[in-house]
Design a protein around this motif. Structure first.
Motif, short mmCIF file in Angstrom:
data_model
loop_
_atom_site.label_atom_id
_atom_site.label_comp_id
_atom_site.label_asym_id
_atom_site.label_seq_id
_atom_site.Cartn_x
_atom_site.Cartn_y
_atom_site.Cartn_z
N ILE A 340 -30.86 -20.50 -15.12
CA ILE A 340 -29.88 -20.31 -16.18
C ILE A 340 -30.56 -20.52 -17.52
N CYS A 341 -30.48 -19.52 -18.38
CA CYS A 341 -31.05 -19.54 -19.73
C CYS A 341 -32.55 -19.88 -19.67
N GLY A 342 -32.96 -21.07 -20.14
CA GLY A 342 -34.38 -21.41 -20.09
C GLY A 342 -34.94 -21.36 -18.68
N GLY A 343 -34.13 -21.77 -17.70
CA GLY A 343 -34.56 -21.68 -16.31
C GLY A 343 -34.77 -20.25 -15.87
N PHE A 344 -33.93 -19.33 -16.32
CA PHE A 344 -34.10 -17.91 -16.06
C PHE A 344 -35.41 -17.42 -16.66
N GLN A 345 -35.69 -17.84 -17.89
CA GLN A 345 -36.92 -17.41 -18.55
C GLN A 345 -38.16 -17.88 -17.79
N MET A 346 -38.10 -19.09 -17.21
CA MET A 346 -39.24 -19.59 -16.44
C MET A 346 -39.53 -18.75 -15.20
N LEU A 347 -38.50 -18.10 -14.65
CA LEU A 347 -38.67 -17.29 -13.45
C LEU A 347 -39.32 -15.95 -13.73
N ALA A 348 -39.47 -15.59 -15.00
CA ALA A 348 -40.01 -14.29 -15.38
C ALA A 348 -41.49 -14.17 -15.05
N GLU A 349 -41.98 -12.93 -15.08
CA GLU A 349 -43.42 -12.71 -14.86
C GLU A 349 -44.22 -13.20 -16.06
N SER A 350 -43.67 -12.99 -17.26
CA SER A 350 -44.39 -13.43 -18.46
C SER A 350 -43.40 -13.80 -19.56
N ILE A 351 -43.85 -14.71 -20.43
CA ILE A 351 -43.07 -15.17 -21.58
C ILE A 351 -43.96 -15.03 -22.81
N HIS A 352 -43.43 -14.41 -23.86
CA HIS A 352 -44.17 -14.33 -25.12
C HIS A 352 -43.39 -15.14 -26.15
N ASP A 353 -43.96 -16.27 -26.56
CA ASP A 353 -43.23 -17.21 -27.41
C ASP A 353 -44.06 -17.61 -28.62
N GLU A 354 -43.75 -17.00 -29.76
CA GLU A 354 -44.34 -17.42 -31.03
C GLU A 354 -43.34 -18.23 -31.84
N VAL A 355 -42.16 -18.51 -31.27
CA VAL A 355 -41.07 -19.12 -32.02
C VAL A 355 -40.87 -20.58 -31.65
N ILE A 372 -40.01 -11.80 -20.92
CA ILE A 372 -39.20 -12.47 -21.94
C ILE A 372 -39.98 -12.55 -23.24
N THR A 373 -39.32 -12.25 -24.35
CA THR A 373 -39.91 -12.42 -25.67
C THR A 373 -38.96 -13.26 -26.52
N PHE A 374 -39.52 -14.25 -27.20
CA PHE A 374 -38.71 -15.10 -28.07
C PHE A 374 -38.59 -14.47 -29.45
N GLU A 375 -37.35 -14.36 -29.93
CA GLU A 375 -37.08 -13.82 -31.25
C GLU A 375 -36.68 -14.96 -32.19
N ARG A 376 -36.96 -14.81 -33.47
CA ARG A 376 -36.65 -15.87 -34.43
C ARG A 376 -35.15 -16.06 -34.59
N ALA A 377 -34.41 -14.99 -34.58
CA ALA A 377 -32.95 -15.10 -34.68
C ALA A 377 -32.40 -15.56 -33.33
N HIS A 398 -29.69 -18.74 -27.15
CA HIS A 398 -31.10 -18.58 -26.76
C HIS A 398 -31.87 -17.76 -27.78
N HIS A 399 -33.17 -18.07 -27.89
CA HIS A 399 -34.11 -17.28 -28.67
C HIS A 399 -34.78 -16.22 -27.80
N GLY A 400 -34.99 -16.54 -26.52
CA GLY A 400 -35.68 -15.61 -25.63
C GLY A 400 -34.77 -14.47 -25.19
N VAL A 401 -35.29 -13.25 -25.17
CA VAL A 401 -34.53 -12.09 -24.71
C VAL A 401 -35.37 -11.32 -23.70
N VAL A 402 -34.70 -10.59 -22.82
CA VAL A 402 -35.39 -9.75 -21.84
C VAL A 402 -35.86 -8.49 -22.55
N THR A 403 -37.17 -8.27 -22.56
CA THR A 403 -37.72 -7.07 -23.20
C THR A 403 -38.16 -6.04 -22.18
#
Length: 512
Positions: A340-355, A372-377, A398-403
């Motif tokens: 769920i949310c952050g937990g969902f993001q952890m299950l992804a193949e990759s996370i891009h987080d500059e935020v 997953i890519t983290f957006e500033r908004a 959430h900041h992270g979105v599915v790209t």
């Protein structure tokens, strides 16, 4: 009636949120238009509220539950300042629902005047619209190193000229010393506003407690206004990490069928919105346990990776502790896994987080074919749609979105857009609160039980999450009516602070 009251506590998790909710429900029953208020909350357990301008914003979930107790819609002004810890040294600042800055202990002091001004303005508005405002303090008013510039505890009470009551958890031990010490550490001006005490979570006969009640009344010069008994099922959504400690178990009633469904929730260091698990635990026969034990994850029927305020950091912690391997082993065994949310993001193949973490590209657990890519908004929304053939509603923070995704969605928005992922026995969604939708929760748990081999587990068709919560809030109102001196509370709310209360010099011997 026109007034207010501050509910302070001897410690964090002493029962301030619960007592505030109980007072709101009790006053509502009396026909009083009442609002909850917490000037500043430090919590990652938040909920999205839509303001009058249609903009979504965050407040603490405890204040949203207190609003439900009061019978009013949640309002951004009920929790004007929300601090969301992202690490041991920094927190995101949410002001009237909107993330405006990140603070550390060093620069928080310079920001305090702005935060206090916003909080006081929100309280002033509420006082013009409601008959009574029940304010919840934070931590303890006796944190004397934090008193300068305080606008949550006695600083708020002084500003509004509100009386204060202090609640203490007797289950922890030392409650009488905590009461006396709390008052003694305050200045004379602050002590003048402390009108009495309430004991929380008492087990046993009140007569056994009588000598202590008499002695603390004599020693502190203030009465014990109530003794609330320990009751299962009276909690409101927690805000402190103490509320969701590892090894905490949630369950309602026994199984409707012949087997329990055992749910293990990973107790992440920066856990957020853990109340998602409480919706699962509202279903009869579902045993929800927060844990940091890899063996419990492997043994569970359903594993949940909950939300996190620090996705990349908590993912590294999963790997360092061996929990990531346990999560992977659970999924490899064909048993259901939910993020769920952050937990969902952890299950992804990759996370891009500059935020959030600034770490850039990070390898996820790779259990869902998404990126997953983290957006500033920050996405802040109340969401509606459909899942598993049932209507579902939730909220997003959430900041992270599915790209990129190669997975079927778990949910769909009302306009048909896909959300989340469902890949065989691994599921993920950014929606918090989705499992409060009764039919969706039942269908998901039925499918999860089948994947886990729990053929003896059966859902209860009549279970209503809203009704479960209303029952808990009604019970809180009952406890206040039955075990607290409500006549004294009404006088405090209507008339303000009690005059002539004695001053206790710090270190003064108790008066017999």
């Amino acid at each position: 009636m026109s007034g207010g009251l501050l509910v302070a506590g001897t410690t964090s998790d002493a029962g301030k949120s619960v007592l505030t909710a109980g007072l709101c429900r009790w006053l509502r029953r009396r026909g009083v238009k009442v609002a909850p208020f917490k000037a500043q909350n430090m919590s990652n357990n938040s909920v999205v509220v839509v303001g009058p301008d249609g903009r979504g914003g965050e407040i603490g979930r405890a204040q949203a539950m207190q609003a439900a107790a009061a019978g009013v819609a949640p309002d951004l002004r009920f929790n004007p300042v929300l601090l969301k810890p992202g690490s041991d040294r920094s927190s995101q600042v949410v002001l009237l629902g909107e993330a405006v800055d990140t603070v550390t202990a060093g620069n928080y002091r310079s920001m305090k005047p702005r935060l206090a001004e916003t909080a006081y303005a929100a309280l002033a508005e509420l006082r013009t619209e409601f008959d009574a405002v029940i304010c919840e303090g934070a931590g303890s008013p006796a944190e004397i190193n934090l008193r300068d510039g305080d606008f949550v505890n006695m600083g708020l009470a002084r500003h509004a000229n509100f009386p204060a009551i202090v609640v203490g958890d007797i289950d922890r031990g030392g409650v009488f010393a905590a009461f006396l010490g709390t008052v003694a550490l305050l200045s004379a001006e602050d002590q003048a506003l402390i009108a009495g005490f309430v004991i929380n979570k008492f087990r046993g006969s009140r007569e056994i407690l009588r000598p202590g009640l008499d002695m603390i009344t004599a020693s502190a010069g203030r009465p014990v206004l109530g003794v609330l008994p320990y009751e299962e099922g009276v909690g409101v959504d927690g805000e402190d990490s103490l509320s969701y400690a590892a090894d905490r178990t949630l369950m309602t009633t026994g199984p409707r069928g012949t087997e329990w469904l055992r749910v293990a929730v990973v107790r992440l260091p920066r856990l957020s919105n853990a109340t998602d698990a409480e919706a699962l635990g509202a279903e009869p026969g579902v045993r929800v346990r927060f844990t940091t034990d890899p063996a419990e994850l492997i043994d569970a029927d359903l594993v949940v990776l909950p939300g996190s305020k620090a996705t990349v950091s908590d993912l590294a912690w999963l790997r360092d502790t061996g929990l990531a391997g346990a999560v992977e082993a659970h999924a490899a065994a064909g048993k259901p896994l939910l993020g769920i949310c952050g937990g969902f993001q952890m299950l992804a193949e990759s996370i891009h987080d500059e935020v959030e973490s600034g770490r850039g590209h990070v390898r996820g657990l790779g259990l869902l074919p998404v990126e997953i890519t983290f957006e500033r908004a920050k996405t802040l929304a109340r969401s509606h749609g459909e899942a598993l053939g049932a209507p579902v509603a939730g909220y997003e923070i959430h900041h992270g979105v599915v790209t990129k995704s190669h997975s079927p969605p778990l949910l769909r928005y009302a306009d048909g857009r896909p959300e989340g992922a469902a890949e065989r026995n691994v599921f993920g969604t950014h929606w918090h609160g989705a499992f409060e939708s009764d039919e969706f929760r039942r269908r998901f748990l039925t499918a999860a039980a089948r994947q886990a081999g729990r053929t003896g587990f059966t859902v209860a068709p009549g279970t209503s999450f809203t009704a479960v919560r209303e029952t808990a809030l009604d019970l809180l109102g009952d406890l206040v009516e039955e075990h607290v001196d409500t006549a004294a509370l009404l006088r405090l709310i209507e008339d303000g602070p009690v005059r002539g209360l004695p001053f206790l010099p710090p270190g003064a011997p108790a008066r017999a």
